[in-house]
Each structure stands twice: as structure tokens, then as C-alpha cells.
Design an enzyme around this catalytic site. Structure first.
Site, PDB file in Angstrom:
ATOM      1  N   GLY A 259     -10.023  -9.214  -1.376  1.00 18.66           N
ATOM      2  CA  GLY A 259      -8.798  -9.652  -0.720  1.00 18.66           C
ATOM      3  C   GLY A 259      -8.423 -11.093  -0.994  1.00 18.66           C
ATOM      4  O   GLY A 259      -7.271 -11.391  -1.299  1.00 18.66           O
TER       5      GLY A 259
ATOM      6  N   LYS B  28     -20.465 -16.533   1.678  1.00 21.67           N
ATOM      7  CA  LYS B  28     -21.925 -16.421   1.786  1.00 21.67           C
ATOM      8  C   LYS B  28     -22.565 -15.650   0.644  1.00 21.67           C
ATOM      9  O   LYS B  28     -21.966 -14.729   0.108  1.00 21.67           O
ATOM     10  CB  LYS B  28     -22.260 -15.665   3.074  1.00 21.67           C
ATOM     11  CG  LYS B  28     -21.907 -16.405   4.335  1.00 21.67           C
ATOM     12  CD  LYS B  28     -22.259 -15.551   5.514  1.00 21.67           C
ATOM     13  CE  LYS B  28     -22.091 -16.315   6.807  1.00 21.67           C
ATOM     14  NZ  LYS B  28     -22.437 -15.493   7.957  1.00 21.67           N
TER      15      LYS B  28
ATOM     16  N   GLY C 178     -13.009  -4.015  -0.159  1.00 20.88           N
ATOM     17  CA  GLY C 178     -14.340  -3.455   0.084  1.00 20.88           C
ATOM     18  C   GLY C 178     -14.746  -2.453  -0.987  1.00 20.88           C
ATOM     19  O   GLY C 178     -15.880  -2.470  -1.474  1.00 20.88           O
TER      20      GLY C 178
ATOM     21  N   ARG D 145       0.823  -1.215   0.000  1.00 18.95           N
ATOM     22  CA  ARG D 145       0.000   0.000   0.000  1.00 18.95           C
ATOM     23  C   ARG D 145       0.858   1.267   0.000  1.00 18.95           C
ATOM     24  O   ARG D 145       0.431   2.294  -0.517  1.00 18.95           O
ATOM     25  CB  ARG D 145      -0.935  -0.007   1.205  1.00 18.95           C
ATOM     26  CG  ARG D 145      -2.028  -1.034   0.995  1.00 18.95           C
ATOM     27  CD  ARG D 145      -3.043  -1.017   2.087  1.00 18.95           C
ATOM     28  NE  ARG D 145      -4.234  -1.715   1.637  1.00 18.95           N
ATOM     29  CZ  ARG D 145      -5.079  -2.336   2.435  1.00 18.95           C
ATOM     30  NH1 ARG D 145      -4.889  -2.333   3.734  1.00 18.95           N
ATOM     31  NH2 ARG D 145      -6.131  -2.936   1.944  1.00 18.95           N
TER      32      ARG D 145
HETATM   33  P1  AMP Z   1     -15.646 -13.789   1.290  1.00 20.97           P
HETATM   34  O1  AMP Z   1     -14.988 -12.923   2.324  1.00 20.97           O
HETATM   35  O2  AMP Z   1     -17.112 -13.804   1.337  1.00 20.97           O
HETATM   36  O3  AMP Z   1     -15.064 -13.570  -0.095  1.00 20.97           O
HETATM   37  O4  AMP Z   1     -15.261 -15.272   1.716  1.00 20.97           O
HETATM   38  C1  AMP Z   1     -13.954 -15.753   1.708  1.00 20.97           C
HETATM   39  C2  AMP Z   1     -13.878 -16.954   2.591  1.00 20.97           C
HETATM   40  O5  AMP Z   1     -14.825 -17.895   2.172  1.00 20.97           O
HETATM   41  C3  AMP Z   1     -12.525 -17.636   2.564  1.00 20.97           C
HETATM   42  O6  AMP Z   1     -11.936 -17.527   3.827  1.00 20.97           O
HETATM   43  C4  AMP Z   1     -12.879 -19.090   2.263  1.00 20.97           C
HETATM   44  O7  AMP Z   1     -12.167 -20.020   3.062  1.00 20.97           O
HETATM   45  C5  AMP Z   1     -14.359 -19.151   2.575  1.00 20.97           C
HETATM   46  N1  AMP Z   1     -15.031 -20.226   1.846  1.00 20.97           N
HETATM   47  C6  AMP Z   1     -15.011 -20.427   0.523  1.00 20.97           C
HETATM   48  N2  AMP Z   1     -15.667 -21.557   0.218  1.00 20.97           N
HETATM   49  C7  AMP Z   1     -16.130 -22.067   1.375  1.00 20.97           C
HETATM   50  C8  AMP Z   1     -16.873 -23.247   1.717  1.00 20.97           C
HETATM   51  N3  AMP Z   1     -17.278 -24.100   0.769  1.00 20.97           N
HETATM   52  N4  AMP Z   1     -17.166 -23.448   3.014  1.00 20.97           N
HETATM   53  C9  AMP Z   1     -16.762 -22.590   3.958  1.00 20.97           C
HETATM   54  N5  AMP Z   1     -16.039 -21.475   3.699  1.00 20.97           N
HETATM   55  C10 AMP Z   1     -15.733 -21.221   2.429  1.00 20.97           C
END
Ligand code: AMP
Length: 400
Positions: free
Chosen positions: A357, A205, A380, A37
């Protein structure tokens, strides 16, 4: 971009108050853990100095939540920045008040002053703070400089005092080169993508990415969905998903997304097979399944057929945006899906923009960072651009 950039304003002999994103990781010994950064802000800093301006740099670091917490001091950045610039960098131990005022007033052209962490004041984020108090804080910052530049893309989605309030005290507020570059790549790619345009959306999610999916539905030809969010779609369609991550209250939404994609002629692809584990750990037993996931198992990555299916879509694209991993890529047994997508994006003859990220660290970990068009420095902020939202830090700048 329709906002002034630093080359549109006169900085010669001026004290330039510049918001940067120096929210860097700091090691236990007080050294900077990753200077990405700092390096990203150098072009604008060097430009101002070359033009005969001086700089008052302000940033946040971590989440001190409006309190002075020594572990969040910006002092470690002084040495790292001085080394990169080959110049001394001054430091004010408070971002407002007498010390900051005196040091800013004494600045000569070509000199640099860094202010202490903005978030030591609750007024910066404005949570639980009266609007007048936030304005007074922003005015105190504004009084330090003659002109204002924002180069903090990573925080541009926050309507904080140093970005969206301070600006009203200046005649001209301009974007730095980093902010300009990020907006140009991301916003332009989303506005006028060369087709076929493929979006790859992953992550834990649906709730974190729903606005991205909805916004991209009107722009993309194909949406590839992987990661934990896929299991809510599966459950909504009546499949069993064992102990996989999912959101019961988002099942209707998942069905709605599928229906919308169909109605709009968007090819929305879900995984056709999954890597499942009997434990959320590196040492889990692992299987590959199509369809139902048995009890005692959870889906943790896309399977080999899905890797091929997604890679083929990516290979045929002219524009790709990617946000979110395809599985728990932090654990080796569940990294293959994310790595395959990273490789496919790197190999494709297309404009590729990586935001978020985790997708960024995946592409860097795979050693493919120099084979994509643009890697966003702000998770973000890039997510909000993909959601079609305005960035308050950008909106607050002066129109061209
Ligand atoms: P996000 O911050 O929503 O982009 O989520 C990223 C996180 O989602 C990472 O730490 C991954 O380990 C987690 N992730 C991805 N696929 C899965 C899964 N099938 N089950 C649980 N966590 C997951």
C-alpha cells in the site's frame, strides 16, 4: 498461470457467483471515496455480461468483525458500479437468506446483483466459528450461483469462506482477469526475473518484511534496505541509533540476514546516511548524519548519499520489485528518500513491480504510476507472493 480463468468456463446463460474486492473507502456522505477497486473488477464483470451471463457479486468492506454494522454496508458501491457499467445494479441487503435467494433466482442474462457485506457474518473469516458453520455459510453462498469466479486479488491471501470454502461446491472455479494479471506480473517476475534483479524493501519493521527478504535472497542480485527496519540492522552492528524505531528481539536475525547475504553473494545495501529529526513530526528540526545517531534524535529517512547509491543500483537493473517506503514519507521533511526511489524506478529501463500500500501511494503521489510496469492492487496479497507463499484464494481454483 495453471488455474482456469474466466475465459476457460462457459458463462452463457449462467448465474456467475463472483468474489470481488470492493473494499473501497466510503466518504461521510455515503459516496465512494476511491473507485480504483471497482474499476479494477470491470473487465471481468463486462466479459461475463457480454457472454450472456448474469452476475452475483460478493465482497467485504472494512472490518465489521462478524456483526451487522451499517457503516460497513456495501450499498454505496451500487451507484458507483451502476454508473461505470451504464446498467442498473440490484442489491440484496443480506448476502445469504431469502432475499439473496429470490433476487439471485430472478436474475436474467446481462443483469447484476450485489450482495451485502460478507463480513457481517463471522463465518466469512471463520474466526471462532465451527468448521461446519463456515461450510454451511459457504454452501448458502454457493447455492446462489451456477459457476464461480474469483477476481478479488486483494483478499486472495485469506482462506475465507467466499474464497477458499465456497469453491468445493462448484465443478469449475476460475480466476477473473484482475487475479490473472496480478499473478502473472508478480509471480512470473519473481520466478524468472531478467537480471540484474534488485529488490527494494522498506517499511517500519523487520518483522513485517523478514519473510520477503529471506525469499528474495535466493532470487535477487541486490537488496536495498531502507525505512525504519534499517535501524535494527544498525543497532545490531553496534551503532547508536538514538530514538529510532527498532526491534531488539530481531537483532540476531538482522545479523543472520547480513551473513546469509554475504554467503550467497547477494549485494545487501543499508543506508549510508540518514535524515534524522528531533521529533516525530512535520515541524521537527532535521539533520543529515552518517553513522551514529545522537540521543534525542531519530532516523526518519534515508539521506542524500543513500538516495544516489540506491538510485544508481536501480538504474542498472533489469527487474525491480519494491515494497515499503524508505522513510516516514507521509511527512514532507522525510519524503525525499521514498520519492527518489520512486523516480529511479520510473526512470529505469526495467520491469518494475510495486507491491504494498505505501509504496503504491508514494508512486501515485509522485505522479509516476504510469511509468512502472505493474502496480499491485493488493498490499497483503502481493506481500505474501513476495514471501513465496501460496495464496489460498488461488489454490482453491480449478487447475487447467
Ligand atoms: P510497512 O507497513 O511496514 O510497509 O510500513 C510503512 C510505514 O513505515 C509508513 O507509515 C512509514 O511512515 C513508516 N516508516 C518508514 N520509515 C520509518 C522510520 N524511519 N521510522 C518510523 N516509521 C517509519
Amino acid at each position: 498461470m495453471n488455474k482456469k480463468i474466466v475465459t476457460d468456463i462457459d458463462v452463457k446463460g449462467k448465474k456467475v457467483l463472483m468474489r470481488v474486492d470492493f473494499n473501497v473507502p466510503v466518504n461521510e456522505d455515503g459516496s465512494v471515496g476511491d473507485d480504483t477497486r471497482i474499476v479494477a473488477a470491470l473487465p471481468t464483470i463486462q466479459y461475463v455480461l457480454e457472454q450472456g451471463g448474469s452476475l452475483i457479486l460478493m465482497s467485504h468492506l472494512g472490518r465489521p468483525k462478524g456483526q451487522v454494522k451499517p457503516e460497513y454496508t456495501l450499498k454505496p458501491v451500487v451507484g458507483a458500479l451502476a454508473e461505470k457499467l451504464g446498467l442498473d445494479v440490484g442489491f440484496a441487503g443480506d448476502c445469504v437468506g431469502d432475499e439473496a435467494k429470490e433476487k439471485a433466482a430472478a436474475l436474467q442474462p446481462g443483469q447484476v446483483l450485489l450482495l451485502e457485506n460478507l463480513r457481517f457474518y463471522p463465518e466469512e473469516e471463520g474466526k471462532g466459528v465451527e468448521a461446519e458453520a463456515q461450510e454451511a455459510f459457504a454452501k448458502a453462498l454457493a447455492d446462489l450461483g451456477d459457476v464461480y469466479v474469483n477476481d478479488a486479488f486483494g483478499t486472495a491471501h485469506r482462506a475465507h469462506a467466499s474464497m477458499a470454502v465456497v469453491t468445493k461446491y462448484f465443478e469449475s472455479c476460475a480466476a477473473g482477469f484482475l487475479l490473472e494479471k496480478e499473478i502473472n506480473y508478480l509471480a512470473k517476475t519473481l520466478e524468472s526475473p531478467e537480471k540484474p534483479f534488485v529488490a527494494i524493501i522498506g517499511g517500519a519493521k523487520i518483522s513485517g518484511k523478514i519473510d520477503v527478504v529471506v525469499n528474495l535472497m535466493d532470487k535477487c542480485d541486490t537488496i536495498l534496505i531502507g525505512g525504519g527496519m534499517a535501524y535494527t540492522f544498525f543497532k545490531a552492528q553496534g551503532q547508536t541509533i538514538g530514538g529510532s524505531i527498532h526491534e531488539d528481539d530481531k537483532m540476531d536475525l538482522a545479523l543472520q540476514i547480513l551473513a546469509d547475504a554475504k554467503a550467497k553473494g547477494v549485494k545487501l545495501l543499508l543506508p549510508v546516511d540518514n535524515v534524522i529529526g528531533d521529533d516525530f513530526s512535520e515541524s521537527a528540526n532535521v539533520q543529515i548524519v552518517k553513522g551514529d545517531i545522537p540521543d534525542g534524535w531519530e532516523g526518519l529517512d534515508i539521506g542524500p548519499e543513500t538516495r544516489e547509491l540506491f538510485s544508481a543500483e536501480i538504474a542498472g537493473s533489469k527487474t525491480v520489485v519494491w515494497n515499503g517506503p524508505m522513510g516516514c514519507f507521509e511527512m514532507a521533511p522525510f519524503a525525499a528518500g521514498t520519492n527518489a526511489v520512486a523516480q529511479a524506478v520510473a526512470d529505469a529501463d526495467c520491469v518494475s513491480v510495486i507491491g504494498g500500500g505505501d509504496s503504491v501511494s508514494a508512486i501515485k503521489k509522485a505522479g509516476l504510476a504510469d511509468q512502472v510496469t505493474h502496480i499491485s492492487t493488493g498490499g497483503g496479497a502481493s506481500l505474501e507472493l513476495m514471501e513465496g507463499k501460496e495464496l489460498p484464494g488461488l489454490t482453491a481454483l480449478t487447475d487447467k
